[in-house]
Design a protein around this motif. Structure first.
Motif, PDB file in Angstrom:
ATOM      1  N   SER A  27    -101.104 -14.119  48.364  1.00  0.00           N
ATOM      2  CA  SER A  27    -101.298 -13.424  46.869  1.00  0.00           C
ATOM      3  C   SER A  27    -101.160 -14.454  45.911  1.00  0.00           C
ATOM      4  N   GLN A  28    -100.394 -15.433  46.271  1.00  0.00           N
ATOM      5  CA  GLN A  28     -99.786 -16.570  45.625  1.00  0.00           C
ATOM      6  C   GLN A  28    -101.092 -17.514  45.481  1.00  0.00           C
ATOM      7  N   SER A  29    -101.641 -17.735  46.886  1.00  0.00           N
ATOM      8  CA  SER A  29    -102.878 -18.769  46.975  1.00  0.00           C
ATOM      9  C   SER A  29    -103.807 -18.088  45.950  1.00  0.00           C
ATOM     10  N   LEU A  30    -104.340 -16.818  46.149  1.00  0.00           N
ATOM     11  CA  LEU A  30    -105.211 -16.027  45.456  1.00  0.00           C
ATOM     12  C   LEU A  30    -105.007 -16.278  44.120  1.00  0.00           C
ATOM     13  N   ARG A  33    -106.085 -19.624  42.841  1.00  0.00           N
ATOM     14  CA  ARG A  33    -107.489 -20.143  42.885  1.00  0.00           C
ATOM     15  C   ARG A  33    -108.091 -19.667  41.780  1.00  0.00           C
ATOM     16  N   GLN A  34    -107.761 -18.447  41.690  1.00  0.00           N
ATOM     17  CA  GLN A  34    -108.180 -17.568  40.313  1.00  0.00           C
ATOM     18  C   GLN A  34    -108.144 -18.159  38.998  1.00  0.00           C
ATOM     19  N   ILE A  35    -106.937 -18.900  38.850  1.00  0.00           N
ATOM     20  CA  ILE A  35    -106.734 -19.527  37.525  1.00  0.00           C
ATOM     21  C   ILE A  35    -107.421 -20.792  37.321  1.00  0.00           C
ATOM     22  N   THR A  36    -107.412 -21.666  38.696  1.00  0.00           N
ATOM     23  CA  THR A  36    -108.001 -22.722  38.785  1.00  0.00           C
ATOM     24  C   THR A  36    -109.792 -22.667  38.505  1.00  0.00           C
ATOM     25  N   THR A  37    -110.148 -21.560  39.078  1.00  0.00           N
ATOM     26  CA  THR A  37    -111.666 -21.385  38.932  1.00  0.00           C
ATOM     27  C   THR A  37    -112.117 -21.214  37.532  1.00  0.00           C
ATOM     28  N   ALA A  38    -111.281 -20.252  36.959  1.00  0.00           N
ATOM     29  CA  ALA A  38    -111.457 -19.887  35.500  1.00  0.00           C
ATOM     30  C   ALA A  38    -111.601 -20.912  34.638  1.00  0.00           C
ATOM     31  N   ALA A  39    -110.654 -21.806  34.677  1.00  0.00           N
ATOM     32  CA  ALA A  39    -110.470 -23.153  33.903  1.00  0.00           C
ATOM     33  C   ALA A  39    -111.781 -24.031  34.065  1.00  0.00           C
ATOM     34  N   VAL A  40    -112.020 -24.010  35.327  1.00  0.00           N
ATOM     35  CA  VAL A  40    -113.144 -25.294  35.718  1.00  0.00           C
ATOM     36  C   VAL A  40    -114.527 -24.258  35.409  1.00  0.00           C
ATOM     37  N   VAL A  41    -114.734 -23.310  35.247  1.00  0.00           N
ATOM     38  CA  VAL A  41    -116.027 -22.583  34.786  1.00  0.00           C
ATOM     39  C   VAL A  41    -116.091 -22.877  33.290  1.00  0.00           C
ATOM     40  N   VAL A  42    -115.082 -22.963  32.588  1.00  0.00           N
ATOM     41  CA  VAL A  42    -115.281 -23.180  31.187  1.00  0.00           C
ATOM     42  C   VAL A  42    -115.381 -24.555  31.005  1.00  0.00           C
ATOM     43  N   GLY A  75    -112.706 -29.325  41.280  1.00  0.00           N
ATOM     44  CA  GLY A  75    -112.123 -27.942  40.752  1.00  0.00           C
ATOM     45  C   GLY A  75    -111.864 -27.063  42.157  1.00  0.00           C
ATOM     46  N   ALA A  76    -113.265 -27.254  43.032  1.00  0.00           N
ATOM     47  CA  ALA A  76    -113.287 -26.635  44.107  1.00  0.00           C
ATOM     48  C   ALA A  76    -112.165 -27.144  45.355  1.00  0.00           C
ATOM     49  N   LEU A  77    -112.115 -28.134  45.202  1.00  0.00           N
ATOM     50  CA  LEU A  77    -111.056 -28.950  46.426  1.00  0.00           C
ATOM     51  C   LEU A  77    -109.721 -28.723  46.046  1.00  0.00           C
ATOM     52  N   ILE A  78    -109.413 -28.497  44.851  1.00  0.00           N
ATOM     53  CA  ILE A  78    -108.025 -28.159  44.469  1.00  0.00           C
ATOM     54  C   ILE A  78    -107.387 -26.893  44.551  1.00  0.00           C
ATOM     55  N   SER A  79    -108.750 -25.941  44.658  1.00  0.00           N
ATOM     56  CA  SER A  79    -108.547 -24.593  44.404  1.00  0.00           C
ATOM     57  C   SER A  79    -107.940 -23.726  45.800  1.00  0.00           C
ATOM     58  N   GLY A  80    -108.316 -24.677  46.865  1.00  0.00           N
ATOM     59  CA  GLY A  80    -107.881 -24.035  48.277  1.00  0.00           C
ATOM     60  C   GLY A  80    -108.665 -24.409  49.251  1.00  0.00           C
ATOM     61  N   ARG A 161    -119.858 -21.116  45.407  1.00  0.00           N
ATOM     62  CA  ARG A 161    -119.912 -20.111  46.534  1.00  0.00           C
ATOM     63  C   ARG A 161    -118.874 -20.713  47.477  1.00  0.00           C
ATOM     64  N   GLY A 162    -117.886 -21.662  46.935  1.00  0.00           N
ATOM     65  CA  GLY A 162    -116.744 -22.038  47.741  1.00  0.00           C
ATOM     66  C   GLY A 162    -115.477 -21.400  46.842  1.00  0.00           C
ATOM     67  N   ALA A 163    -115.252 -22.108  46.034  1.00  0.00           N
ATOM     68  CA  ALA A 163    -113.830 -21.787  45.338  1.00  0.00           C
ATOM     69  C   ALA A 163    -114.009 -20.237  44.586  1.00  0.00           C
ATOM     70  N   ALA A 164    -114.879 -20.362  43.826  1.00  0.00           N
ATOM     71  CA  ALA A 164    -115.086 -19.152  43.027  1.00  0.00           C
ATOM     72  C   ALA A 164    -115.275 -18.019  43.901  1.00  0.00           C
TER      73      ALA A 164
END
Length: 238
Positions: A27-30, A33-42, A75-80, A161-164
């Motif tokens: 749950s922590q890793s997820l 990843r969710q916080i990272t991907t949301a920021a990177v999309v913007v 963003g993808a690589l640091i997300s997990g 298709r990876g991180a998000a």
């Protein structure tokens, strides 16, 4: 009958038949990843919008597009963790890395879009939207444009298709396609957004089936190369 076809056919194995895998996240890793991907999309949407508003031929075009690729890739690589994925070979039922199938799908999609371009060409408002994007494909060095096209295709798939995809727990094909389309809509170009939506559905299904990013990357890059080389002549720009 339809279900059996989806399980056994070339397209079914590439887009529908899900290969078993264990990509569970804590749950922590997820959450990370969710916080990272949301920021990177913007951030990515902003950079994309700015890069496609740069005048064709400007010295800033290449750096801006490479910056966008860096945003998606980092963003993808640091997300997990990310995975290449496998599909079941129709010849011997053995899971293998998808190579031939996604390239073939990318070529087929390119052909469909080329035919669509012939239909769009006489419609001035839509043709103008396509031509605005293609201005970047006819100015500057073709080898550099090819390299940038491939780099951006890889980076976008690493992220969307990876991180998000891995950050979304329900209906990830739908939501990653929506996110990719919305990010592309930052350009203000309706035809580019339409292409992003169709491409997003196909590569999203590939990600769902294979469990990894290799098939989406190969299809995306193949399709992008067909668009780069085929569309300018169709619209009389090369």
């Amino acid at each position: 009958m339809a279900r059996r076809w989806l399980d056994q056919s070339f397209l079914g194995r590439s887009l529908w038949h899900i290969v078993p895998r264990d990509h569970r996240q804590s749950s922590q890793s997820l959450r990370r990843r969710q916080i990272t991907t949301a920021a990177v999309v913007v951030v990515g949407a902003i950079v994309l919008g700015v890069s496609l508003r740069i005048e064709p031929g400007s010295a800033w075009f290449y750096p801006s597009t490479l910056l966008l690729a860096a945003v998606w890739a980092v963003g993808a690589l640091i997300s997990g963790p990310l995975y290449l994925g496998r599909i079941v070979d129709v010849r011997d039922e053995t899971p293998r890395r998808p190579v031939v199938q996604p390239i073939a799908i990318g070529l087929a999609m390119g052909g469909v879009f080329a035919l669509g371009a012939l239909l769009v060409r006489p419609i001035d408002p839509l043709a103008d939207q396509v031509a605005n994007v293609l201005q970047f494909a006819i100015v500057g060095s073709l080898p550099i444009l090819i390299a940038i096209t491939v780099i951006n295709g890889i980076a976008e798939e690493l992220f969307f298709r990876g991180a998000a995809y891995a950050a979304i727990t329900r209906h990830p094909v739908v939501w990653t396609t929506a996110a990719y389309t919305v990010a592309t809509a930052a350009t203000g170009n309706i035809m580019l957004s339409f292409a992003a939506a169709l491409l997003g559905v196909v590569v999203g299904l590939q990600r769902r089936a294979s469990g990894g990013i290799l098939a989406p990357i190969l299809t995306h890059c193949t399709w992008s190369m067909v668009m780069l080389l085929a569309l300018p002549p169709i619209f009389g720009l090369r």
